[in-house]
Design a protein around this motif. Structure first.
Motif, PDB file in Angstrom:
ATOM      1  N   ILE A 145      58.185   6.506  31.319  1.00  0.00           N
ATOM      2  CA  ILE A 145      57.504   7.679  31.846  1.00  0.00           C
ATOM      3  C   ILE A 145      56.985   7.332  33.234  1.00  0.00           C
ATOM      4  CG2 ILE A 145      55.176   7.192  30.949  1.00  0.00           C
ATOM      5  CD1 ILE A 145      55.076  10.174  30.147  1.00  0.00           C
ATOM      6  N   ALA A 146      56.966   8.324  34.123  1.00  0.00           N
ATOM      7  CA  ALA A 146      56.512   8.082  35.492  1.00  0.00           C
ATOM      8  C   ALA A 146      55.994   9.374  36.092  1.00  0.00           C
ATOM      9  CB  ALA A 146      57.650   7.523  36.350  1.00  0.00           C
ATOM     10  N   PHE A 179      57.035  13.200  35.576  1.00  0.00           N
ATOM     11  CA  PHE A 179      56.162  14.302  35.955  1.00  0.00           C
ATOM     12  C   PHE A 179      56.128  14.400  37.480  1.00  0.00           C
ATOM     13  CE2 PHE A 179      55.087  13.499  31.668  1.00  0.00           C
ATOM     14  CZ  PHE A 179      54.432  14.613  31.162  1.00  0.00           C
ATOM     15  N   MET A 180      56.341  15.603  37.989  1.00  0.00           N
ATOM     16  CA  MET A 180      56.382  15.837  39.430  1.00  0.00           C
ATOM     17  C   MET A 180      55.515  17.038  39.777  1.00  0.00           C
ATOM     18  SD  MET A 180      60.544  15.363  39.805  1.00  0.00           S
ATOM     19  CE  MET A 180      60.610  15.015  41.556  1.00  0.00           C
ATOM     20  N   PRO A 181      54.851  17.031  40.952  1.00  0.00           N
ATOM     21  CA  PRO A 181      54.049  18.193  41.348  1.00  0.00           C
ATOM     22  C   PRO A 181      54.916  19.451  41.457  1.00  0.00           C
ATOM     23  CG  PRO A 181      53.584  16.299  42.750  1.00  0.00           C
ATOM     24  CD  PRO A 181      54.798  15.953  41.941  1.00  0.00           C
ATOM     25  N   LYS A 182      54.298  20.591  41.217  1.00  0.00           N
ATOM     26  CA  LYS A 182      55.035  21.853  41.282  1.00  0.00           C
ATOM     27  C   LYS A 182      55.604  22.112  42.667  1.00  0.00           C
ATOM     28  CE  LYS A 182      52.230  24.025  37.662  1.00  0.00           C
ATOM     29  NZ  LYS A 182      51.214  25.072  37.369  1.00  0.00           N
ATOM     30  N   ARG A 183      54.949  21.567  43.696  1.00  0.00           N
ATOM     31  CA  ARG A 183      55.393  21.815  45.066  1.00  0.00           C
ATOM     32  C   ARG A 183      56.501  20.846  45.509  1.00  0.00           C
ATOM     33  NH1 ARG A 183      50.380  20.197  48.971  1.00  0.00           N
ATOM     34  NH2 ARG A 183      49.217  21.487  47.496  1.00  0.00           N
ATOM     35  N   GLN A 212      48.519  13.272  42.300  1.00  0.00           N
ATOM     36  CA  GLN A 212      47.438  12.816  41.423  1.00  0.00           C
ATOM     37  C   GLN A 212      47.381  13.627  40.134  1.00  0.00           C
ATOM     38  OE1 GLN A 212      45.860  10.122  42.230  1.00  0.00           O
ATOM     39  NE2 GLN A 212      44.482  10.027  40.467  1.00  0.00           N
ATOM     40  N   GLU A 213      47.593  14.915  40.226  1.00  0.00           N
ATOM     41  CA  GLU A 213      47.576  15.773  39.041  1.00  0.00           C
ATOM     42  C   GLU A 213      48.786  15.485  38.146  1.00  0.00           C
ATOM     43  OE1 GLU A 213      47.248  19.678  40.661  1.00  0.00           O
ATOM     44  OE2 GLU A 213      45.257  19.299  41.490  1.00  0.00           O
ATOM     45  N   ALA A 214      49.936  15.258  38.767  1.00  0.00           N
ATOM     46  CA  ALA A 214      51.122  14.891  37.993  1.00  0.00           C
ATOM     47  C   ALA A 214      50.921  13.545  37.304  1.00  0.00           C
ATOM     48  CB  ALA A 214      52.353  14.846  38.908  1.00  0.00           C
ATOM     49  N   TYR A 215      50.271  12.634  38.009  1.00  0.00           N
ATOM     50  CA  TYR A 215      49.992  11.306  37.452  1.00  0.00           C
ATOM     51  C   TYR A 215      49.082  11.398  36.229  1.00  0.00           C
ATOM     52  CZ  TYR A 215      47.560   6.836  36.999  1.00  0.00           C
ATOM     53  OH  TYR A 215      46.985   5.704  36.501  1.00  0.00           O
ATOM     54  N   ALA A 262      51.030  12.625  33.325  1.00  0.00           N
ATOM     55  CA  ALA A 262      51.927  11.582  32.825  1.00  0.00           C
ATOM     56  C   ALA A 262      51.161  10.545  32.007  1.00  0.00           C
ATOM     57  CB  ALA A 262      52.647  10.902  33.995  1.00  0.00           C
ATOM     58  N   GLU A 263      49.958  10.195  32.460  1.00  0.00           N
ATOM     59  CA  GLU A 263      49.127   9.245  31.724  1.00  0.00           C
ATOM     60  C   GLU A 263      48.764   9.780  30.339  1.00  0.00           C
ATOM     61  OE1 GLU A 263      47.046   5.976  32.162  1.00  0.00           O
ATOM     62  OE2 GLU A 263      49.177   5.929  32.573  1.00  0.00           O
TER      63      GLU A 263
END
Length: 318
Positions: free
Chosen positions: A62-63, A87-91, A115-118, A121-122
């Motif tokens: 996972i990343a 996980f990737m940011p929506k933008r 940071q939000e994607a991170y 993912a966590e």
């Protein structure tokens, strides 16, 4: 370096007579935009994934990524037949999302920033027990990124200054460690986007947290907080840091497109922007700039052109 040497490209280190004339220096461009997956990020991801023990690999990967790390992780995981969820940011630019999916990863778009994607993912990692491959805050990832510096010194042993884009700091920290081990006299300069200056601020002794708002066309270095592992290395080994505006980054993008016939992304143009727009004193020096990635969205060229036209031309810029 031996672990990944046959899995990544040894990218060119090239000079431009036009660029040298503009700056009054000898500028060598490390073309990591020509790396597999279009970015230096493959180096760190590959080094980390290939070093995983079997029991770690069996749990899946996972990343979180703004785009380029995602592609590196996805490709490296596919080579080891490890399932990956990223996980990737929506933008995140659609080109980066599509490329990551092409390499076989499952994509989750979450939040507005890395940071939000991170954080998402966590949370998933804790539930699923997957093995996390961090985009920058990992010794093996940093070591992989450091191979960029080793290649540059092999390709041009008399470089005096290396100019490196920085988001979370994996590339800058890895290169600084590698360079200072071989030649402590080489200067290492980090370049961060003015709209996301967390690492720069902390380096300068200011509050490092950028709050809720970070914004830049350089999505690859759009990070809210400096790395916990990367920053102490940056603080110890990096000689200086500067910031560049979106207009200056756009000027770098358009320079590469018009003069070098190469489309690079915002993060990839950051180091060049610092040199072109007078953020560093480079006259008479032998300087290496890392063009860190080429995964740009071609539909935004008109935006880059408009932004670049706002840059005040310095006397040596044509």
């Amino acid at each position: 370096m031996e672990r990944i040497i046959h899995m990544v490209h040894r990218t060119p280190l090239k000079q431009s007579k036009t660029l040298n004339a503009f700056t009054g220096a000898e500028i060598s461009l490390k073309m990591e935009n020509l790396q597999r997956t279009g970015s230096f990020k493959l180096r760190g991801a590959m080094n980390k994934v290939m070093s995983l023990k079997e029991e770690e690999a069996e749990r899946g990967i996972i990343a979180a990524s703004a785009g380029n790390h995602a592609q590196g992780v996805a490709l490296a995981a596919s080579l080891r037949n490890i399932p990956s969820k990223i996980f990737m940011p929506k933008r995140t630019p659609s080109t980066k999302v599509a490329a990551t999916r092409h390499y076989g990863a499952e994509i989750i778009l979450e939040g507005e920033t890395y940071q939000e994607a991170y954080l998402a993912a966590e949370e998933e990692r804790l539930i699923a027990g997957s093995t996390y491959v961090h985009a920058f805050d990992d010794p093996k990832v940093m070591a992989g990124q450091g191979t960029v510096a080793l290649e540059m010194l092999q390709q041009c042993s008399n470089l005096e200054v290396l100019v490196v884009p920085v988001g979370g700091g994996g590339l800058l920290a890895g290169m600084a460690l590698a360079v200072k081990s071989f030649n402590p006299h080489v200067k290492i300069i980090g370049v961060q986007a003015l709209g996301a200056p967390a690492t720069y601020n902390r380096f300068r002794g200011k509050a490092s947290n950028c709050g809720d708002h970070v914004h830049s066309i350089a999505d690859g270095i759009l990070v809210k907080e400096p790395g916990k592992l990367t920053f102490p290395i940056i603080e110890k080994y990096v000689d200086d840091m500067v910031t560049v505006t979106d207009e200056e980054i756009s000027y770098g993008i358009m320079f590469m497109l018009q003069r070098e016939k190469t489309l690079v992304e915002g993060a990839g143009a950051a180091s060049l922007a610092a040199v072109l727009c007078g953020k560093l004193k480079v006259q008479g020096k032998k300087v290496g700039c890392v063009i860190s990635g080429g995964n740009a969205d071609p539909s935004k060229i008109s935006i880059y052109k408009d932004l670049s036209s706002m840059v005040k031309r310095l006397h040596y810029i044509g």
